[in-house]
Design an enzyme around this catalytic site. Sequence first.
Site, PDB file in Angstrom:
ATOM      1  N   HIS A  31       0.860  -1.190   0.000  1.00 30.40           N
ATOM      2  CA  HIS A  31       0.000   0.000   0.000  1.00 30.40           C
ATOM      3  C   HIS A  31       0.890   1.232   0.000  1.00 30.40           C
ATOM      4  O   HIS A  31       1.275   1.754   1.050  1.00 30.40           O
ATOM      5  CB  HIS A  31      -0.924  -0.039   1.221  1.00 30.40           C
ATOM      6  N   HIS A  41       1.268   4.792  -2.512  1.00 29.22           N
ATOM      7  CA  HIS A  41       0.845   5.578  -3.686  1.00 29.22           C
ATOM      8  C   HIS A  41       2.096   6.248  -4.236  1.00 29.22           C
ATOM      9  O   HIS A  41       2.746   7.026  -3.512  1.00 29.22           O
ATOM     10  CB  HIS A  41      -0.176   6.640  -3.288  1.00 29.22           C
ATOM     11  N   HIS A  56      -9.524   0.845  -1.359  1.00 29.51           N
ATOM     12  CA  HIS A  56      -9.508   1.495  -0.052  1.00 29.51           C
ATOM     13  C   HIS A  56     -10.925   1.397   0.522  1.00 29.51           C
ATOM     14  O   HIS A  56     -11.904   1.711  -0.173  1.00 29.51           O
ATOM     15  CB  HIS A  56      -9.136   2.966  -0.184  1.00 29.51           C
ATOM     16  N   GLU A 103     -11.232   3.323   5.936  1.00 29.59           N
ATOM     17  CA  GLU A 103     -10.217   4.248   6.469  1.00 29.59           C
ATOM     18  C   GLU A 103     -11.004   5.342   7.201  1.00 29.59           C
ATOM     19  O   GLU A 103     -10.973   5.416   8.417  1.00 29.59           O
ATOM     20  CB  GLU A 103      -9.379   4.834   5.323  1.00 29.59           C
ATOM     21  N   ASP A 111       1.730   4.038   2.713  1.00 32.23           N
ATOM     22  CA  ASP A 111       0.672   4.863   2.114  1.00 32.23           C
ATOM     23  C   ASP A 111       1.259   6.002   1.278  1.00 32.23           C
ATOM     24  O   ASP A 111       1.371   5.872   0.056  1.00 32.23           O
ATOM     25  CB  ASP A 111      -0.286   5.384   3.201  1.00 32.23           C
ATOM     26  N   ASP A 112       1.598   7.119   1.916  1.00 37.15           N
ATOM     27  CA  ASP A 112       2.141   8.295   1.213  1.00 37.15           C
ATOM     28  C   ASP A 112       3.356   8.790   1.991  1.00 37.15           C
ATOM     29  O   ASP A 112       3.282   9.792   2.718  1.00 37.15           O
ATOM     30  CB  ASP A 112       1.067   9.388   1.131  1.00 37.15           C
TER      31      ASP A 112
HETATM   32  N1  HPA Z   1      -6.757   7.245   1.126  1.00 30.46           N
HETATM   33  C1  HPA Z   1      -7.424   7.561   0.018  1.00 30.46           C
HETATM   34  N2  HPA Z   1      -6.825   8.032  -1.067  1.00 30.46           N
HETATM   35  C2  HPA Z   1      -5.507   8.194  -1.045  1.00 30.46           C
HETATM   36  C3  HPA Z   1      -4.770   7.877   0.073  1.00 30.46           C
HETATM   37  C4  HPA Z   1      -5.433   7.364   1.208  1.00 30.46           C
HETATM   38  O1  HPA Z   1      -4.845   7.056   2.271  1.00 30.46           O
HETATM   39  N3  HPA Z   1      -3.487   8.165  -0.237  1.00 30.46           N
HETATM   40  C5  HPA Z   1      -3.463   8.617  -1.504  1.00 30.46           C
HETATM   41  N4  HPA Z   1      -4.684   8.635  -1.999  1.00 30.46           N
HETATM   42 ZN    ZN Z   2      -3.801   4.764   0.441  1.00 32.07          ZN
END
Ligand code: HPA
Ligand code: ZN
Length: 349
Positions: free
Chosen positions: A27, A29, A207, A210, A288-289
């Site tokens: 996971h 991006h 996703h 969250e 994630d990011d």
């Molecule tokens: N959630 C939804 N969209 C996203 C995320 C995330 O954590 N990171 C990058 N796009």
């Molecule tokens: Zn994500």
Amino acid sequence: MTAIDFDAIPSKRLPALLRQAPKAELHIHLEGSLEPELIFKLAQRNGVALAYPSVAALRAAYAFTDLQSFLDIYYAGASVLLQEQDFFDLASAYFERAAADNVVHAELFFDPQTHTARGVDIGAVIRGLHRACQRAQAELGLSASLILCFLRHLSEEEALATLEAALPWRRHFIGVGLDSSERGHPPEKFARVFARARELGLKLVAHAGEEGPPAYIESALDVLKVQRIDHGVRCVESPQLVERLAAERMPLTVCPLSNVKLRVFKSMALHNLPALLAAGLCATVNSDDPAYFGGYINDNFIAAFDALPQLGAREAYQLLRNSFEASFATAAANAVWIAQLDAAFSAAA
Ligand code: HPA
Ligand code: ZN
């Protein structure tokens, strides 16, 4: 069953073991791995004007209160990505960082609509990223695959058009995912495009859970027929759902630092990762990011293990092993990595 004596691994050995162990990242991006320094470099190379005068000023703007406040800055940062080479450079920078964290396999999300909306050719996006994946394998020994994500705040028609536009490069991506603003955009909005992706033999992830409710996890499973849930941490609000996820060994790609930065949990000490593992779920740890949330995969492991005393050597092993169980790599490749993981833990015991 492996015969690792987890109780014999001293807790002071755990941070080094977590760092050194082979792991899969599932996971991440790619646009979220765009570091401020590279944003400035690409802005200059491409003649793109930025709203911030310096790297420090840009970094100072990374103060998020929820998913949407992050996404606004994340899409603005991605505006410097224009040429095939930019996508190659972006992914190559991630692979260098991932290899340093002993990531041996990565499945990477990318958001083509973020770029095609600015007139970028989808072929340039995919070719640049694919070339970086090939180089990662050749030069770093890091296995890498791409997952094309649809932006859920846009329409299903736009997602369908994006999938069709990507098909000339079908062999360069293994699956599709669903990201961006979750609330108000339930998985079932994308039923047709996921059905089409399934017909094409693509892997399916989304996703869910969250910021969205457990019902979104259920519809991702039942309507989209996904093979993994990205995040999924809100599943604990439904005991029946937790039981189902455990029975199906449905992987959850959990992102601890992201969850704290976007206030899904008030602090790392309150993260439910230990509860997910205790419930028998196939949870994994991911970044994630990483350019936005304060760290790459090993930073996520270390931050979670520092703050959560319930996590010890047994849980470390389980999370790492889950990353291979949950990966879309071949069974043979996963077996090799799991054997390396076992060797690393056995040597520490
Ligand atoms: N959630 C939804 N969209 C996203 C995320 C995330 O954590 N990171 C990058 N796009
Ligand atoms: Zn994500």
